[in-house]
Scaffold this motif. Structure first.
Motif, PDB file in Angstrom:
ATOM      1  N   UNK A  33     -60.255   6.586  44.827  1.00 36.63           N
ATOM      2  CA  UNK A  33     -60.200   5.312  45.555  1.00 36.63           C
ATOM      3  C   UNK A  33     -61.135   5.361  46.762  1.00 36.63           C
ATOM      4  N   UNK A  91     -62.992   5.861  53.888  1.00 33.91           N
ATOM      5  CA  UNK A  91     -62.160   6.941  53.366  1.00 33.91           C
ATOM      6  C   UNK A  91     -62.201   6.946  51.842  1.00 33.91           C
ATOM      7  N   UNK A  98     -48.707  11.498  39.715  1.00 33.99           N
ATOM      8  CA  UNK A  98     -47.374  11.456  40.295  1.00 33.99           C
ATOM      9  C   UNK A  98     -47.205  10.216  41.163  1.00 33.99           C
ATOM     10  N   UNK A 100     -48.515   7.626  41.842  1.00 32.99           N
ATOM     11  CA  UNK A 100     -49.637   7.077  42.604  1.00 32.99           C
ATOM     12  C   UNK A 100     -49.744   7.621  44.013  1.00 32.99           C
ATOM     13  N   UNK A 101     -49.319   8.855  44.251  1.00 34.14           N
ATOM     14  CA  UNK A 101     -49.574   9.462  45.551  1.00 34.14           C
ATOM     15  C   UNK A 101     -51.078   9.649  45.707  1.00 34.14           C
ATOM     16  N   UNK A 102     -51.588   9.275  46.842  1.00 27.12           N
ATOM     17  CA  UNK A 102     -53.023   9.354  47.092  1.00 27.12           C
ATOM     18  C   UNK A 102     -53.273  10.245  48.307  1.00 27.12           C
ATOM     19  N   UNK A 103     -54.257  11.121  48.167  1.00 27.81           N
ATOM     20  CA  UNK A 103     -54.580  12.097  49.212  1.00 27.81           C
ATOM     21  C   UNK A 103     -55.968  11.781  49.752  1.00 27.81           C
ATOM     22  N   UNK A 104     -56.031  11.658  51.050  1.00 27.74           N
ATOM     23  CA  UNK A 104     -57.236  11.147  51.677  1.00 27.74           C
ATOM     24  C   UNK A 104     -58.176  12.255  52.132  1.00 27.74           C
ATOM     25  N   UNK A 105     -59.455  11.943  52.075  1.00 28.46           N
ATOM     26  CA  UNK A 105     -60.464  12.800  52.651  1.00 28.46           C
ATOM     27  C   UNK A 105     -60.628  12.507  54.129  1.00 28.46           C
ATOM     28  N   UNK A 106     -61.503  13.278  54.785  1.00 28.30           N
ATOM     29  CA  UNK A 106     -61.654  13.147  56.236  1.00 28.30           C
ATOM     30  C   UNK A 106     -62.377  11.879  56.680  1.00 28.30           C
TER      31      UNK A 106
END
Lengths: 113, 110
Positions: A33, A91, A98, A100-106
């Motif tokens: 995303x 971002x 899982x 739709x958990x989303x993990x963001x970059x810096x």
């Protein structure tokens, strides 16, 4: 496990120039995303890739923005030509399956002068 | 009306107290709800996710969801100065994108 990485961390360009942002998702994550936060506003969705396919690009502001994800790995977001209102923090996030958990970059802080 | 609303704060609590952060959302088809913590100049960090009505606890954090009232909250017990950050509420609609609130700034003072 390495997290989401983005390059560059900062970019300062002049109006009318072109900038390309890169995102490397967490290995194995099919979902990628792009989001953007302009000063004083909330983080807003730009688009969503599933592997190399654009699933949803409803948040892309206009046709000056082009996102690609060749081979379903890293993604690029190109702004051409850049305008003043494109300034903000871009971002990238990736997610597995899982809920739709989303993990963001810096993030990449883009400043258009 | 914004899709996800949060009080911008700052919310100031003393060290050791319970911090209560609230969020309301407008889209009834929302399915998943997330709390992110964002330190100044850093990226949002996922700290809690909740999908069904009720409470979900993880360490010092408890997320509460009430779909009938379209309300989600985050409780932080035994607040520490290191918890001082902006807390973002995010709601997932069926197209998979996240809708964010503007965030609540939490300040925990010693």
């Amino acid at each position: 496990e390495a997290g989401v990485t983005q390059f560059p961390s900062h970019s300062v360009i002049e109006k009318g120039q072109t900038v390309t942002l890169r995102c490397d998702p967490i290995s194995g994550h099919d979902n990628l995303y792009w989001y953007r936060r302009v000063m004083g506003k909330e983080i807003k969705f730009l688009l969503h890739f599933v592997k190399e396919s654009k699933q949803d690009e409803s948040g892309m502001p206009n046709n000056r923005f082009l996102a690609e994800r060749t081979g379903g790995t890293y993604s690029t977001l190109k702004v051409q030509p850049a305008e003043l209102e494109d300034s903000g923090v871009y971002f990238c996030a990736s997610g597995g399956v899982r809920y739709n958990e989303q993990f963001f970059g810096p993030g990449t802080r883009l400043t258009v002068l | 009306q914004k899709e996800v609303e949060q009080n911008s704060g700052p919310l100031s609590v003393p060290e050791g107290a319970i911090a209560s952060l609230n969020c309301t959302y407008s889209d009834r088809v929302s399915q998943s709800f997330f709390w992110y913590r964002q330190y100044s100049g850093k990226s949002p960090e996922l700290i809690m996710s909740i999908y069904s009505n009720g409470d979900k606890e993880d360490g010092r954090f408890t997320a509460q969801l009430n779909k009938a009232s379209q309300y989600v909250s985050l409780l932080i017990r035994d607040s520490q100065p290191s918890d001082s950050a902006t807390y973002l509420c995010a709601v997932n609609i069926p197209t998979d994108k996240l809708i964010f609130g503007t965030g609540t700034r939490l300040q925990v003072f010693p």
